[in-house]
Design an enzyme around this catalytic site. Sequence first.
Site, short mmCIF file in Angstrom:
data_model
loop_
_atom_site.label_atom_id
_atom_site.label_comp_id
_atom_site.label_asym_id
_atom_site.label_seq_id
_atom_site.Cartn_x
_atom_site.Cartn_y
_atom_site.Cartn_z
N GLU A 44 0.84 -1.20 0.00
CA GLU A 44 0.00 0.00 0.00
C GLU A 44 0.88 1.26 0.00
O GLU A 44 1.84 1.35 0.76
CB GLU A 44 -0.91 -0.01 1.23
CG GLU A 44 -1.88 1.17 1.28
CD GLU A 44 -2.74 1.17 2.54
OE1 GLU A 44 -3.80 1.83 2.53
OE2 GLU A 44 -2.36 0.53 3.53
N LYS A 118 -9.54 2.75 -3.02
CA LYS A 118 -9.93 2.22 -1.71
C LYS A 118 -11.26 2.81 -1.28
O LYS A 118 -11.42 4.03 -1.19
CB LYS A 118 -8.82 2.54 -0.70
CG LYS A 118 -8.99 1.93 0.68
CD LYS A 118 -7.75 2.24 1.50
CE LYS A 118 -7.80 1.64 2.89
NZ LYS A 118 -6.54 1.92 3.63
N CYS A 155 -5.91 -2.86 2.23
CA CYS A 155 -5.69 -2.73 3.67
C CYS A 155 -6.96 -2.83 4.49
O CYS A 155 -7.54 -3.90 4.62
CB CYS A 155 -4.92 -1.43 3.96
SG CYS A 155 -4.19 -1.39 5.62
#
Length: 280
Positions: A44, A118, A155
């Site tokens: 990430e 995300k 994540c």
Amino acid sequence: MPRTVRAGLVQQRWTGDKESMTANAVTAIASAASQGAQVVCLQELFYGPYFCQVQDADYYSYTEQIPDGPTTKLMQEVAKSHGVVLVVPMYEVEQPGVYFNTAAVIDADGTYLGMHRKNHIPQVKGFWEKFYFRPGNLGYPVFDTAVGRIGVYICYERHFPEGWRALGLAGAEIVFNPSATSRGLSEYLWRLEQPAAAVANEYYVGTINRVGVEPLGDNDFYGQSYFVDPRGQLVGDAASDTEEEVVVRDLDMDRLAEVRDLWAFYRDRRPDTYEGLVKP
């Protein structure tokens, strides 16, 4: 014929600047390719520190356009030169003041295929991500690549089962979960959530974490990157919890059909009973 995909994960520590971090990643991709990797995923926000440990507008300077920014262009060249599919997580600027936590997906011939932004953004101590990122607005895309159908789930998103399932319903065979997560907060979940997602959705998961303590805070990133199969079993060992590592594993793609025929979770879904799940 049996179908095997050799896949790689790049686990890094912060080198001190964007240029050397990028160079380190390029070297790691070359190492994975030399081991026969056909697809490689970086961690990430790979070219920076995990700056979300603080709230400081100076870190907006780490943004780049995707696909027109320099890092995407570089990684297209790297992908083409090694003949590997790349998943490249970066800090994206769509327009001034509109920033996303994004992963670009690049095919083995260097073609830019698209991005995942995300969707789930945390805002807790040491993970002040709402200061930096807007929630994603592209849903849960799956990309047709030279190695098969790939999804990305970044994540904090791993805590939300809905996106995992959306990727499976869209035909993902491998889902990459690039992360930055630290000891004491979620380490006890690291070997639970991704194997559970692989089992529930009957695909492979490759999950990455960075290593080390960075100058911006006391988050101790614990590495332990790994691949897990649709039975929930690790493919080989997890990476070190303290050192950089390039993880390369063979993924038996025929196992997907075996597991789906055995358990038939997709057959037995009851979407007619799930209406309440999408209510605010």
